[in-house]
Every structure is written in structure tokens, then in C-alpha cells.
Design a protein around this motif. Structure first.
Motif, PDB file in Angstrom:
ATOM      1  N   GLY A 154      29.171   4.962  29.266  1.00 31.81           N
ATOM      2  CA  GLY A 154      30.860   5.541  29.070  1.00 31.81           C
ATOM      3  C   GLY A 154      31.676   4.256  28.862  1.00 31.81           C
ATOM      4  O   GLY A 154      31.338   3.041  28.881  1.00 31.81           O
ATOM      5  N   ASN A 155      32.611   3.688  29.900  1.00 33.56           N
ATOM      6  CA  ASN A 155      33.372   2.899  30.391  1.00 33.56           C
ATOM      7  C   ASN A 155      33.443   1.990  32.153  1.00 33.56           C
ATOM      8  O   ASN A 155      33.617   3.081  32.510  1.00 33.56           O
ATOM      9  N   VAL A 156      32.739   0.850  31.639  1.00 28.79           N
ATOM     10  CA  VAL A 156      32.736   0.813  32.878  1.00 28.79           C
ATOM     11  C   VAL A 156      32.889  -0.831  33.086  1.00 28.79           C
ATOM     12  O   VAL A 156      33.710  -1.790  31.969  1.00 28.79           O
ATOM     13  N   LEU A 157      34.557  -1.225  34.205  1.00 29.04           N
ATOM     14  CA  LEU A 157      34.695  -1.881  34.692  1.00 29.04           C
ATOM     15  C   LEU A 157      34.211  -3.223  34.293  1.00 29.04           C
ATOM     16  O   LEU A 157      35.131  -4.399  33.537  1.00 29.04           O
ATOM     17  N   TYR A 158      33.050  -3.918  34.753  1.00 28.63           N
ATOM     18  CA  TYR A 158      32.937  -5.322  34.604  1.00 28.63           C
ATOM     19  C   TYR A 158      32.320  -5.643  33.224  1.00 28.63           C
ATOM     20  O   TYR A 158      32.707  -6.594  32.840  1.00 28.63           O
ATOM     21  N   ASP A 207      35.479   1.892  39.253  1.00 31.25           N
ATOM     22  CA  ASP A 207      34.247   0.688  38.632  1.00 31.25           C
ATOM     23  C   ASP A 207      33.460   1.716  37.582  1.00 31.25           C
ATOM     24  O   ASP A 207      33.676   1.025  36.741  1.00 31.25           O
ATOM     25  N   ASN A 208      33.806   2.563  37.503  1.00 31.31           N
ATOM     26  CA  ASN A 208      33.370   3.272  35.436  1.00 31.31           C
ATOM     27  C   ASN A 208      34.196   4.571  35.370  1.00 31.31           C
ATOM     28  O   ASN A 208      34.822   5.955  36.522  1.00 31.31           O
ATOM     29  N   LYS A 214      35.443  11.699  33.121  1.00 31.76           N
ATOM     30  CA  LYS A 214      35.185  11.611  34.736  1.00 31.76           C
ATOM     31  C   LYS A 214      35.271  10.402  35.353  1.00 31.76           C
ATOM     32  O   LYS A 214      34.627   9.481  35.126  1.00 31.76           O
ATOM     33  N   LYS A 215      36.790  10.169  36.435  1.00 28.74           N
ATOM     34  CA  LYS A 215      36.498   8.260  36.923  1.00 28.74           C
ATOM     35  C   LYS A 215      35.766   8.682  38.342  1.00 28.74           C
ATOM     36  O   LYS A 215      36.054   9.345  39.198  1.00 28.74           O
ATOM     37  N   HIS A 216      34.700   7.716  38.347  1.00 27.74           N
ATOM     38  CA  HIS A 216      34.542   7.228  39.694  1.00 27.74           C
ATOM     39  C   HIS A 216      35.157   5.882  40.405  1.00 27.74           C
ATOM     40  O   HIS A 216      35.135   5.228  39.852  1.00 27.74           O
ATOM     41  N   ASN A 217      35.353   6.697  41.603  1.00 25.94           N
ATOM     42  CA  ASN A 217      36.289   5.296  42.608  1.00 25.94           C
ATOM     43  C   ASN A 217      35.747   4.983  43.133  1.00 25.94           C
ATOM     44  O   ASN A 217      36.311   4.617  44.255  1.00 25.94           O
ATOM     45  N   VAL A 218      34.564   4.474  42.595  1.00 22.81           N
ATOM     46  CA  VAL A 218      33.759   4.044  44.074  1.00 22.81           C
ATOM     47  C   VAL A 218      33.708   2.362  44.224  1.00 22.81           C
ATOM     48  O   VAL A 218      34.885   1.991  42.880  1.00 22.81           O
ATOM     49  N   PHE A 219      34.353   1.437  45.368  1.00 24.09           N
ATOM     50  CA  PHE A 219      34.212   0.201  44.299  1.00 24.09           C
ATOM     51  C   PHE A 219      33.146  -0.493  43.931  1.00 24.09           C
ATOM     52  O   PHE A 219      31.935  -0.726  44.878  1.00 24.09           O
ATOM     53  N   ALA A 220      33.414  -1.330  43.319  1.00 20.96           N
ATOM     54  CA  ALA A 220      32.561  -2.368  43.069  1.00 20.96           C
ATOM     55  C   ALA A 220      32.423  -3.090  42.890  1.00 20.96           C
ATOM     56  O   ALA A 220      33.861  -3.907  42.028  1.00 20.96           O
ATOM     57  N   SER A 221      32.252  -3.896  43.325  1.00 17.76           N
ATOM     58  CA  SER A 221      32.470  -5.860  43.683  1.00 17.76           C
ATOM     59  C   SER A 221      31.904  -6.659  41.950  1.00 17.76           C
ATOM     60  O   SER A 221      32.596  -7.183  41.783  1.00 17.76           O
ATOM     61  N   ASP A 222      31.603  -6.152  41.459  1.00 21.53           N
ATOM     62  CA  ASP A 222      31.082  -7.232  40.385  1.00 21.53           C
ATOM     63  C   ASP A 222      32.098  -7.222  39.941  1.00 21.53           C
ATOM     64  O   ASP A 222      33.019  -7.932  39.372  1.00 21.53           O
ATOM     65  N   GLY A 223      32.454  -5.665  39.029  1.00 20.78           N
ATOM     66  CA  GLY A 223      34.340  -5.794  37.511  1.00 20.78           C
ATOM     67  C   GLY A 223      35.819  -6.153  39.040  1.00 20.78           C
ATOM     68  O   GLY A 223      36.798  -7.680  38.653  1.00 20.78           O
ATOM     69  N   PRO A 254      27.181 -12.677  51.498  1.00 21.11           N
ATOM     70  CA  PRO A 254      28.294 -12.149  51.309  1.00 21.11           C
ATOM     71  C   PRO A 254      27.454 -10.841  48.746  1.00 21.11           C
ATOM     72  O   PRO A 254      26.729 -12.087  48.916  1.00 21.11           O
ATOM     73  N   VAL A 255      28.274 -10.389  49.081  1.00 19.21           N
ATOM     74  CA  VAL A 255      28.550  -9.239  49.283  1.00 19.21           C
ATOM     75  C   VAL A 255      27.840  -7.839  48.697  1.00 19.21           C
ATOM     76  O   VAL A 255      27.806  -8.480  47.069  1.00 19.21           O
ATOM     77  N   PRO A 256      28.134  -6.791  48.866  1.00 21.06           N
ATOM     78  CA  PRO A 256      26.937  -6.222  48.020  1.00 21.06           C
ATOM     79  C   PRO A 256      27.615  -5.227  47.445  1.00 21.06           C
ATOM     80  O   PRO A 256      28.906  -5.859  47.109  1.00 21.06           O
ATOM     81  N   ILE A 257      26.780  -5.039  45.934  1.00 21.49           N
ATOM     82  CA  ILE A 257      28.067  -5.003  45.064  1.00 21.49           C
ATOM     83  C   ILE A 257      28.634  -2.930  44.877  1.00 21.49           C
ATOM     84  O   ILE A 257      29.890  -3.206  44.526  1.00 21.49           O
TER      85      ILE A 257
END
Length: 364
Positions: A154-158, A207-208, A214-223, A254-257
Motif C-alpha cells: 500500500g502506501n508506506v511513509l518511508y 508507518d503505512n 486501513k491505517k497502521h498507526n505503529v511508529f516506524a523510525s525509518d520514515g 540506537p534506534v529500533p525500527i
């Protein structure tokens, strides 16, 4: 997950589209302009007629390398999707290539390279444009970006932050017609990212957005980190993102994804097939990007803590690994071991240290 041999001989370069940008940081920071040029020449030469840029150009069977088998191809082969049989065509190789092109030209003023490769660059832009959906965002298939065990589509922030940056930079190096086109695309993606990804309640970009919306509201450090690193965020947004990282103690290695973890089927599939790889393990180069991003908001202490954490890992193992576990230790599993001497990890660490030195945060 892909490996890279850093070399001046283009016949033996093996790297990925993702790594083009990190190799550029290393080569140009060290003044090795010829290496950066050869890297771009290699990817340009293996570009598909459609404009698609390769994920990697390999001289040996990539997947077998994880089993300890070093079997070479008869000639270099360009790969346009990850090794997993279920993965879709890679998307982020195109914006990363275009960013690397712009950075190379801006640094070297080698306008003849642009003139000589103008058609190839325009084709790469056109191919990327075809991946934009009706919502104004780049869309991708399963496992189609650097985090190739996250089972997202789908649409990924990164990927969208990369596309925005690519179009944004190209405005300054291409002829007027192409530059205006890239400017319009940059504006389009910027509005779409701000509308669809920013979560004001939590203070970060989600994140995506899945294939069906559907919006996945997880925090992703890469994007989120790239949004700061590439100057996409406002100063307030950047501060809130780092507040979230610090509040949840994500700055230790640091920092996990991902935090706290992938969601739904993404999490289930990740745990079934390659647990921890793109979820809880830390990729060293993101720590360097975090350090530079902290410097942008004048969090100099946080930046130095990031660099110090990475330096401890480098000193412990006498190499710059690609990946470490949550305790900062290299991974040593039966079917996967941390890759050593990863050029993209080393490149970003050198780049971050040079930024810190220029700001007189460190002396060497």
C-alpha cells in the motif's frame, strides 16, 4: 539485508538500490567523487528500458550467501525485487537513485553527467510517477522496500518521504521543463503525506496505509527519521518525534525500527518467517541518521549519545556491522548472522561524525 562490497572497480561492485545513497554519503564525504560516479554509472547502465532502477547488482547468488555458499554468476546480474519469492518489485530503488544523482551533481557540479544521462534520469522519474495512486501517494506491493520482512503493501511513509525528497532535489538540477514537473510532484506528495500520515495526537507520522485503506498507526523510525533528516518536518514535528523516541527509550542502541511492534498480519508473518529482523533488531545506519537529525533540532547531547552508542559497538567488534540485537550485540543465529563491514553503516557513521565535527561537537 543486502550486502555491499565498497570498491573502485565497477566490475566488482555489488550493492543495492537502498545503499546507493549511503555509499554516496561515504564516498563524497571522503572526497571519493570517482567512486560515487562509478556507482551511479553502474546502476544507470543496468536500468530497465521502463526506467526501473535495480534493487541490487550482484556478482554471486545472493540468497545462497546466507547459507554460507559463495557461488558466483558468470556475469553481473541486476535484480529488481528482493530474494523472497513472494516479494513484489522494489520501489525505493528509484527515489534513492534519483536522490543520489542530485547529491552527486550538487556536490561535484558535474553537469555533463546530467547531460549525458538525461534520458535515463527522466525515465527513472517517469517510472516513479507511475507508482503514484489516486491519493497522490506512492504505492507498493508486498515486501517492496528496504524492510523486506515487514509484509506491508500500500502506501508506506518511508517510500513516500524518499519520493518527495527525490522530486524536491531534482527541481534544482534538471532543465526547466523537467524541473517544473518534479516540483509539481513534490508538492503533490507533500500534501498527501501531511494529510494521511501525521498523527497529531501521538506526535509522529504513522508507518503505512494498507492496500485497502486501513491505517497502521505503529511508529516506524525509518520514515520518521528520514522526514527530519530530509527537512520535510516542521521544527515542532521533529521535536515531537524525538520526544516520542526518548519517552519510550528507543535511543539506547540506537534506534529500533518499530515500536512497539508490527501490527496484525504484518506481525504474525514477521514472527513466523524471520522474527525480530525488521522489528526489534537495530540497523546501525539508522542510528547515524538519528544523530544527524537530532543535530537539526539542536539536540547535541542526544546526537552525541547516538554516536557514542554506535562507536561502542564498532570498538567492541572492530568492524561496523549492519545489524545488532536490542542489547547492542551482533546477531549470531543458525540461519542468520550480522553482516560485518557494512558500507552503508560505515558510510552514514562517517557522514554523521563529519557533521558533528563541523559543528564542533567532536574534535578529530
Amino acid at each position: 539485508m543486502e550486502s555491499l562490497v565498497y570498491t573502485q572497480d565497477p566490475k566488482t561492485i555489488m550493492n543495492t538500490g537502498q545503499e546507493t545513497l549511503f555509499l554516496r554519503h561515504l564516498a563524497l564525504t571522503l572526497g571519493d567523487k570517482d567512486i560515487a560516479k562509478k556507482n551511479l554509472d553502474l546502476f544507470t547502465a543496468y536500468q530497465k528500458p521502463s526506467g526501473h532502477i535495480a534493487l541490487r547488482i550482484e556478482d554471486r547468488f545472493h540468497g545462497l550467501g546466507f547459507l554460507g555458499l559463495n557461488i558466483k554468476h558468470r556475469k553481473l546480474l541486476a535484480k529488481f525485487k528482493p530474494s523472497q519469492p513472494w516479494a513484489d518489485k522494489v520501489i525505493d530503488s528509484n527515489p534513492l537513485y534519483l536522490i543520489a544523482v542530485a547529491e552527486y551533481v550538487n556536490t561535484t557540479k558535474d553537469v555533463t553527467w546530467i547531460e549525458r544521462n538525461r534520458e535515463k534520469i527522466v525515465n527513472a522519474v517517469y517510472w516513479l510517477t507511475l507508482q503514484i495512486d489516486k491519493n497522490g501517494l506512492v504505492k507498493e506491493g508486498l515486501n517492496a522496500n528496504w524492510a523486506d520482512f515487514t509484509f506491508k503493501r500500500g502506501n508506506v511513509l518511508y517510500t513516500n518521504i524518499l519520493a518527495w525528497k527525490a522530486f524536491n532535489l531534482l527541481c534544482n538540477i534538471l532543465p526547466t521543463k523537467e524541473a517544473n514537473y518534479c516540483l509539481s510532484r513534490s508538492d503533490q506528495i507533500e500534501l498527501a503525506i501531511k494529510k494521511n500520515f501525521w498523527n497529531d495526537e501521538k506526535g509522529f507520522f504513522i508507518d503505512n496505509i494498507g492496500k485497502h485503506g486501513k491505517k497502521h498507526n505503529v511508529f516506524a523510525s525509518d520514515g520518521n527519521l528520514l522526514a527530519i533528516f530530509f527537512d520535510f518536518t516542521t521544527s515542532d514535528e521533529a521535536q515531537r518525534i524525538f520526544n516520542y523516541i526518548d519517552k519510550n527509550k528507543l535511543d539506547r542502541i540506537p534506534v529500533p525500527i518499530y515500536f512497539p511492534r508490527l501490527t496484525g498480519r504484518h506481525n504474525i508473518l514477521n514472527r513466523l518467517i524471520f522474527p525480530n529482523y525488521n522489528s526489534t533488531y537495530t540497523f546501525i545506519w539508522w542510528g547515524s541518521i538519528s544523530a544527524v537529525s537530532r543535530m537539526k533540532i539542536f539536540d547535541n547531547d542526544g546526537a552525541l549519545n547516538d554516536l557514542y552508542a554506535i562507536a561502542k559497538i564498532i570498538n567492541r567488534y572492530k568492524t561496523v556491522p549492519e545489524i545488532v540485537n536490542p542489547k547492542g550485540r551482533m546477531v549470531d543465529k543458525l540461519f542468520y548472522k550480522s553482516e560485518r563491514s557494512a558500507a552503508w553503516s560505515a558510510g552514514m557513521f562517517v557522514y554523521a561524525c563529519n557533521i558533528a565535527r563541523d559543528r564542533k561537537l567532536i574534535l578529530f
